[in-house]
Design an enzyme around this catalytic site. Structure first.
Site, PDB file in Angstrom:
ATOM      1  CG  HIS A 167      -1.143   6.802  -1.622  1.00  0.00           C
ATOM      2  ND1 HIS A 167      -0.970   5.545  -1.143  1.00  0.00           N
ATOM      3  CD2 HIS A 167      -0.539   6.922  -2.922  1.00  0.00           C
ATOM      4  CE1 HIS A 167       0.262   4.795  -1.825  1.00  0.00           C
ATOM      5  NE2 HIS A 167       0.101   5.773  -3.058  1.00  0.00           N
ATOM      6  N   GLY A 208      -1.254   4.233   1.551  1.00  0.00           N
ATOM      7  CA  GLY A 208      -0.244   3.078   1.204  1.00  0.00           C
ATOM      8  C   GLY A 208       1.168   3.637   1.733  1.00  0.00           C
ATOM      9  CG  HIS A 209       3.269   6.911  -0.397  1.00  0.00           C
ATOM     10  ND1 HIS A 209       2.442   7.570  -0.710  1.00  0.00           N
ATOM     11  CD2 HIS A 209       3.972   6.470  -0.931  1.00  0.00           C
ATOM     12  CE1 HIS A 209       2.773   7.589  -2.192  1.00  0.00           C
ATOM     13  NE2 HIS A 209       3.716   6.815  -2.123  1.00  0.00           N
ATOM     14  CB  SER A 263      -1.545   4.440  -7.447  1.00  0.00           C
ATOM     15  OG  SER A 263      -0.618   4.923  -8.256  1.00  0.00           O
ATOM     16  CB  SER A 264       1.122   9.127  -6.448  1.00  0.00           C
ATOM     17  OG  SER A 264       1.736   8.759  -5.048  1.00  0.00           O
TER      18      SER A 264
END
Ligand code: AMP
Length: 282
Positions: free
Chosen positions: A34, A36-37, A185-186
């Site tokens: 996502h 964030g990554h 978050s995943s």
């Protein structure tokens, strides 16, 4: 972009890069990427000559009743996103290649693996420290980037790197959020539509608590009681796992808010356990 599954092939490639004087950046992940990554990859890309991303759902950091088997996975989409974000090497080992059947060596940082997430996930941080230590030894990075969403993990990795003299810099990066404030978050895919609508209240509660602290509320017991009441009202379908205020470096609980303190929360929904945090500075 190369995709490597064999740990020793990764190590050979990275040792070559380092001996050639290249700056190697590492972003460890469990995949199902996502924003964030991707923000960690973009940051690392901007600093590194060679960017390594690991995608490994590390079995040793999951407890027996946790979501290892159903953890969301989409390796093809992940590989396409990694390529788009300039990753040079995607490391996707099999669990059996990372852990021999008689694997016996663990890294533990007990003083940082108490309280918060460690209280309900007793073996989690041993698994995290061990796999991250292995990734550091395989990749030999100049720096590695981690998200502040997993603040306890970041503090523990910083301590491990200092205590064991890993020759690299640990970089903490800000939490990336949805427009409504929910931390990416995943595990957000586990939320029902109703839970997803309520979930931005997690961040709203943290922001409210930050205002209460700024307005003079110094007692952690009073602040967390107010926050519990806020979540009970705003998110009746959730169950609070913890709401704690700790020293941001040592993760030791504090009773009075003075200077910098980390307010961290974890909430259970029907299938998801979500975490978030905010730095209080008074
Ligand atoms: P994970 O795949 O969930 O293990 O996360 C891999 C890395 O991405 C960890 O360093 C996380 O802290 C980081 N990360 C996860 N979610 C976010 C987010 N919303 N913002 C920034 N970093 C994140």
């Amino acid at each position: 972009m190369d995709i490597i599954r064999d740990p020793l092939a990764l190590q050979r490639t990275c040792l070559n890069w380092r001996s050639g004087g290249l700056v190697v950046g590492l972003v460890p992940t469990m995949g199902y990427f996502h924003a964030g990554h991707l923000s960690l990859m973009d940051y690392a890309r901007s600093r590194a000559d060679r960017l390594v991303v690991s995608l490994f759902v590390n079995p040793t950091q999951f407890g027996p009743n946790e979501d290892l088997a159903r953890y969301p996975r989409d390796p093809e989409r992940d590989a396409a996103l990694a390529r788009e974000h300039g990753v040079d090497l995607l490391f996707t080992p099999d669990p059996g290649a990372m852990y021999a059947p008689d694997h016996a060596t663990w890294i533990e940082v007990p003083s940082l693996a108490r309280g918060l997430c460690a209280a309900t996930r007793p073996i989690h941080f041993r698994g995290v420290a061990t796999v991250v230590g292995k990734l550091f030894l395989l990749t030999q990075p100049s720096f590695a980037a981690f998200g502040e969403k997993d603040f306890q993990q970041l503090a523990l990795i910083r301590r491990m790197v200092r205590d064991l003299n890993f020759p690299l810099e640990v970089v903490g990066r800000p939490i990336v959020r949805e427009d409504d404030g929910l931390a990416l978050s995943s595990r957000n895919v586990y939320l029902t539509p109703e839970e997803r609508r309520a979930a931005p209240a997690i961040r709203k509660g943290l922001l409210a608590a930050s205002e209460w602290a700024g307005g003079g509320l110094r007692s952690v017991a009073d602040l967390t009681a107010r926050l519990r009441a806020f979540y009970a009202e705003q998110m009746p379908m959730s169950r609070l796992d913890y709401a704690e205020v700790v020293d941001p470096d040592s993760m030791e609980p504090v009773t009075e808010i003075r200077g910098r303190a980390l307010l961290a929360v974890a909430l259970h929904m029907s299938k998801a356990r979500l975490i978030d945090n905010i730095l209080l500075e008074v």
